[in-house]
Design an enzyme around this catalytic site. Structure first.
Site, PDB file in Angstrom:
ATOM      1  N   TYR A  59       0.844  -1.196   0.000  1.00 61.31           N
ATOM      2  CA  TYR A  59       0.000   0.000   0.000  1.00 61.31           C
ATOM      3  C   TYR A  59       0.875   1.240   0.000  1.00 61.31           C
ATOM      4  O   TYR A  59       1.909   1.290   0.671  1.00 61.31           O
ATOM      5  CB  TYR A  59      -0.890   0.006   1.238  1.00 61.31           C
ATOM      6  CG  TYR A  59      -1.705   1.280   1.378  1.00 61.31           C
ATOM      7  CD1 TYR A  59      -2.980   1.360   0.841  1.00 61.31           C
ATOM      8  CD2 TYR A  59      -1.187   2.401   2.040  1.00 61.31           C
ATOM      9  CE1 TYR A  59      -3.725   2.530   0.947  1.00 61.31           C
ATOM     10  CE2 TYR A  59      -1.916   3.568   2.144  1.00 61.31           C
ATOM     11  CZ  TYR A  59      -3.186   3.624   1.600  1.00 61.31           C
ATOM     12  OH  TYR A  59      -3.922   4.771   1.710  1.00 61.31           O
TER      13      TYR A  59
ATOM     14  N   GLU B 109      -3.456   7.709  -4.111  1.00 65.08           N
ATOM     15  CA  GLU B 109      -3.381   6.393  -3.464  1.00 65.08           C
ATOM     16  C   GLU B 109      -3.112   5.307  -4.496  1.00 65.08           C
ATOM     17  O   GLU B 109      -3.742   5.271  -5.552  1.00 65.08           O
ATOM     18  CB  GLU B 109      -4.701   6.099  -2.735  1.00 65.08           C
ATOM     19  CG  GLU B 109      -4.648   4.846  -1.875  1.00 65.08           C
ATOM     20  CD  GLU B 109      -5.989   4.571  -1.196  1.00 65.08           C
ATOM     21  OE1 GLU B 109      -6.028   4.579   0.037  1.00 65.08           O
ATOM     22  OE2 GLU B 109      -6.990   4.366  -1.917  1.00 65.08           O
TER      23      GLU B 109
END
Ligand code: GDP
Ligand code: MN
Length: 387
Positions: free
Chosen positions: A110, A198
């Site tokens: 992530y 993101e």
């Protein structure tokens, strides 16, 4: 403002970030073309394009081995709505499907960049727990989330990058790639006035190279005046229709779950009004600030906006006339009621500049509008009326 994944990936490419080759399908007839534009020898991944994550969990991201798989996917999604944990119960319309060349995944990580209000900077967040809901990771295993700060020039110190890189278990070659990705993201974040970037997941491929498998970009609305290219990429179908309509009329509107429509001038007063409604056990249907310079026309537009929400069972108008003239507001209310048939009760509190004249206008209008002098009384009244 959000972009679609495919739009974000177009921008990623410009900043040298590694993303999969793609093609788009906007109608069934485009399937053959889309397949021909990518390397389809091992199949591909079909991805619903909508302003939401969590698509994978509801079948909105699917490995397709052959044309029949793609046809089934297109049939299942195109023209339908996708409902995920991030959308409301109606979901978002699917008008585009992206086909991506397959990536062989070793590990899902992530990575994100956010405006970090606590730290008063832009922070970069990484985690070895990629591909999952990051809020959940943060809650259950906070030790798996690591942060680095960007300075005011949007640069992250080398030693910080090394620390994060080590925590993700990268070798030297991967570290170099990671550094390039961090540089590209930082630059992109700054250039395009983002509030969020993101990549979930950032993957380590089977061949060891890093790759951005998903891409999410959020642009600061207040910067759109100088991000005209991004503004042109806006897809209004993905936004709350009423919030979008409000933006066009220069009104600040946020839809909420309750049944009392609110029309207030000034953000602070609007917050106070919502609090007072809650104090009397009512539920606001919206936040709406008609602005410090509310005009008759804007009041009328605001009224229509509030009433376009079928949940609204009553309206509370709370105007404090500093510069605004209450008589003009009253006229706006009367005009709006005349134009659109309003069947729900309306409680109006006008205070300040020309408020007496405003009240007279409302009283003489012969309309079913209840005037109150204090916010407490007005709130109590509307809560009773919607019961
Ligand atoms: P999201 O669910 O909306 O966040 O959509 P993502 O783009 O993140 O995709 C969800 C998941 O699909 C990823 O976490 C991967 O596990 C899987 N996925 C997406 N693309 C590929 C691919 O090219 N190859 C493989 N093996 N899996 C993929
Ligand atoms: Mn994702």
């Amino acid at each position: 403002m959000n972009l679609h994944e495919y739009q974000a990936k177009e921008i990623f490419e410009r900043y040298g970030l590694p993303v999969s080759k793609r093609s788009l399908i906007k109608s069934e007839s485009e399937i053959d073309d889309a397949i021909n534009q990518i390397d389809f020898s091992n199949g591909c991944v079909a991805k619903v394009q909508a302003h939401t994550g969590g698509r994978g969990k509801v079948g909105g991201v699917k490995l397709c081995k052959n044309k029949a798989d793609i046809e089934a996917f297109v049939n299942q999604w195109l023209g339908k709505n996708i409902i995920t944990i991030q959308t409301d119960e109606l979901g978002l319309p699917v008008q585009t499907i992206s086909l991506e060349e397959l990536t062989d995944i070793e590990k899902e990580l992530y990575m994100s960049f956010v405006v970090d209000r606590d730290e008063k900077c832009v922070s970069m967040i990484v985690s070895e727990a990629g591909g999952m809901n990051i809020e959940e990771v943060a809650e259950k295993t906070p030790e798996k989330i690591l942060k680095g700060k960007l300075n005011h020039e949007y640069i992250i110190e080398d030693q910080d990058i090394i620390k994060l890189s080590n925590s993700l278990g990268f070798n030297q070659a991967q570290h170099e790639q990671f550094k390039n990705i961090v540089d590209g993201c930082s630059k992109l974040f700054k250039d395009l006035d983002l509030s969020l970037l993101e990549i979930n997941p950032l993957v380590v491929k089977v061949d060891g190279n890093l790759h951005c498998l998903d891409a999410k970009i959020n642009i600061d609305e207040n910067a759109l005046y100088r991000q005209t290219e991004l503004e042109a990429m806006r897809d209004a179908s993905q936004e709350d229709e009423r919030e979008y309509e409000a933006k066009l009329n220069d009104l600040s509107y946020v839809a909420l779950d309750g049944n009392i429509g609110c029309m207030v001038n000034g953000a602070g007063l609007a917050m106070g009004t919502m609090d007072t409604i809650k104090l009397y056990k009512g539920e606001p249907a919206n936040f709406l600030d008609v602005g410090g310079t509310a005009t008759k026309e804007r009041v009328s537009a605001a009224f229509k906006l509030i009433l376009s929400d079928a949940n609204v069972k009553g309206i509370l108008v709370n105007i404090f006339g500093g510069i605004v003239r209450c008589d003009l507001i009253a006229q706006g209310i009367i005009d709006a009621i005349k134009e659109i048939s309003v069947e729900v009760p309306i409680v109006v509190r006008l205070q300040g500049n020309m408020s007496e004249e405003g009240k007279l206008l409302l009283n003489d209008s012969g309309m079913n509008v209840i005037g109150e002098d204090s916010l407490q009384e007005a709130s109590k009244r509307i809560v009773e009326l919607v019961k």
